[in-house]
Design a protein around this motif. Structure first.
Motif, short mmCIF file in Angstrom:
data_model
loop_
_atom_site.label_atom_id
_atom_site.label_comp_id
_atom_site.label_asym_id
_atom_site.label_seq_id
_atom_site.Cartn_x
_atom_site.Cartn_y
_atom_site.Cartn_z
N PHE A 186 12.51 9.65 10.12
CA PHE A 186 11.35 10.06 9.34
C PHE A 186 11.56 10.22 8.24
N PRO A 187 11.95 8.68 7.88
CA PRO A 187 12.70 9.54 6.17
C PRO A 187 11.47 9.53 5.14
N ASP A 188 11.18 10.64 4.42
CA ASP A 188 10.30 11.09 4.23
C ASP A 188 10.51 11.29 2.36
N ASP A 189 11.83 10.08 2.20
CA ASP A 189 11.94 10.02 0.62
C ASP A 189 12.45 8.97 0.11
N ILE A 190 10.90 8.37 1.01
CA ILE A 190 10.54 6.97 0.74
C ILE A 190 8.52 6.74 0.13
N LYS A 191 8.27 7.93 0.10
CA LYS A 191 6.51 7.79 0.00
C LYS A 191 6.24 8.78 -1.59
N CYS A 192 5.32 8.77 -1.61
CA CYS A 192 4.77 9.39 -2.69
C CYS A 192 4.26 11.14 -1.51
N ILE A 193 4.64 11.85 -2.37
CA ILE A 193 4.50 12.85 -2.35
C ILE A 193 3.43 13.30 -1.98
N PHE A 194 2.38 13.17 -3.32
CA PHE A 194 0.73 13.21 -3.69
C PHE A 194 -0.18 12.22 -1.92
N CYS A 195 -0.33 11.44 -2.13
CA CYS A 195 -0.18 10.26 -1.26
C CYS A 195 0.17 9.21 0.01
N GLY A 196 1.09 9.73 -0.19
CA GLY A 196 1.94 9.11 0.77
C GLY A 196 2.75 7.79 0.97
N ARG A 197 1.87 7.44 -0.24
CA ARG A 197 2.55 5.27 -0.54
C ARG A 197 3.67 5.53 -0.28
N ASP A 198 3.80 4.49 0.28
CA ASP A 198 5.82 4.14 -0.16
C ASP A 198 5.66 3.65 -1.41
N VAL A 199 7.15 4.41 -2.29
CA VAL A 199 7.60 4.52 -3.66
C VAL A 199 8.30 3.44 -3.87
N PRO A 200 9.05 2.59 -4.59
CA PRO A 200 10.13 1.83 -5.05
C PRO A 200 10.92 2.67 -4.84
N ASN A 201 11.14 4.36 -5.85
CA ASN A 201 12.25 4.63 -6.71
C ASN A 201 12.37 6.50 -6.51
N PHE A 202 11.97 6.95 -5.46
CA PHE A 202 11.44 8.05 -5.14
C PHE A 202 12.47 8.91 -5.75
N TYR A 203 13.95 8.90 -5.89
CA TYR A 203 14.46 9.70 -6.43
C TYR A 203 14.62 9.91 -8.10
N ASP A 204 13.75 8.33 -8.53
CA ASP A 204 13.41 8.59 -10.30
C ASP A 204 12.05 9.07 -10.24
N LYS A 205 10.73 8.64 -9.45
CA LYS A 205 9.68 8.78 -9.73
C LYS A 205 9.68 9.19 -8.61
N PRO A 206 9.67 10.07 -7.18
CA PRO A 206 8.76 10.91 -5.96
C PRO A 206 6.92 10.65 -5.80
N TYR A 207 6.30 9.78 -6.92
CA TYR A 207 5.22 9.66 -6.92
C TYR A 207 4.74 8.03 -7.22
#
Ligand code: ZN
Ligand code: ZN
Length: 252
Positions: A26-47
């Motif tokens: 269950f990788p959790d470092d690929i999704k927007c912390i607010f809406c759960g949509r996939d994000v391209p660079n979690f460790y830069d912008k986790p949203y």
């Protein structure tokens, strides 16, 4: 000969292994912390881009000590009530969806949010250029932690420690639960806090700066109280939280 106790080591190894497996499943470092949509660079912008537009970031002009929105470099609150810490880092304002998300993190057991929150905090600390040597956190009473099953400030501290590559240590102990602080102003909170936290008998170093992690920073009474317990023993003390309220309690 000193007998090595391997049980805690084994326990830690098992825990680390389980976390790795859990993360693969269950990788959790690929999704927007607010809406759960996939994000391209979690460790830069986790949203995601959409959430970025509506999020209440604490990005305006702020007090350089307590990090609350302020037109002056040091706000009236910090001028009246000097702090034991040098600077606070709070990437978000405690309102709207941030409030709901932090409540879910604390009460609905959404522990995975610690990672995204920590990215926001670590970015603030890195951008500031301050030197951090050790990381610690605001504890809960043993009873409360048992009931909740985890301490959200410790989870955040662990993730911030991982990102900044600094050790996370337990410096404080919470001796008793607070009287309800909801309706107290800053001074009442500060007085009510006497004896609530104690500092552990650990070795401190005058050359090392410490970052104290909490979840939300409201009046700063808690982080400031704990900063006061260690500030004569260490270098500089910094504090951080996911979000800052624009409330200091002095007006009451
Ligand atoms: Zn989003
Ligand atoms: Zn201030």
């Amino acid at each position: 000969m000193k007998k090595a106790n391997i049980l805690p080591v084994l326990e830690k190894k098992m825990k680390d292994l389980w976390q790795k497996i859990e993360h693969m499943m269950f990788p959790d470092d690929i999704k927007c912390i607010f809406c759960g949509r996939d994000v391209p660079n979690f460790y830069d912008k986790p949203y995601c881009e959409d959430c970025e537009k509506t999020l209440p970031f604490n990005n305006g002009t702020r007090c350089k000590v307590c990090d609350r929105p302020s037109k002056e470099a040091v706000c009236d609150f910090c001028k009246q009530e000097p702090k034991f810490f040098e600077q606070a880092f709070c990437p978000l304002i405690y309102e709207k969806q941030v409030k709901n998300l932090i409540l879910a993190f604390k009460d609905n057991n959404k522990r995975y949010l610690a990672k995204g929150f920590a990215v926001l905090i670590a970015k603030r600390v890195l951008e500031s250029g301050v030197k951090i040597d050790k990381i610690t956190y605001i504890p809960m009473t043993e009873q409360k932690q048992k009931k909740r099953g985890f301490n959200q400030a410790k989870l955040l501290a662990d993730e911030v420690g991982r990102l900044l590559n600094k050790p996370v240590l337990t410096y404080f102990k919470k001796e008793k639960d607070d009287v309800s602080q909801k309706f107290l102003n800053y001074k009442e909170r500060r007085n009510a806090m006497l004896g609530t936290y104690s500092v552990k008998n650990v070795r401190f170093n005058k050359d090392e700066n410490v970052l104290i992690v909490d979840d939300i920073i409201t009046t700063t009474a808690t982080v400031n109280y704990c900063a006061g317990l260690i500030y004569p023993k260490v270098g500089k003390v910094y504090v951080c939280g996911v979000a800052r309220t624009d409330y200091h309690g002095l007006a009451q």
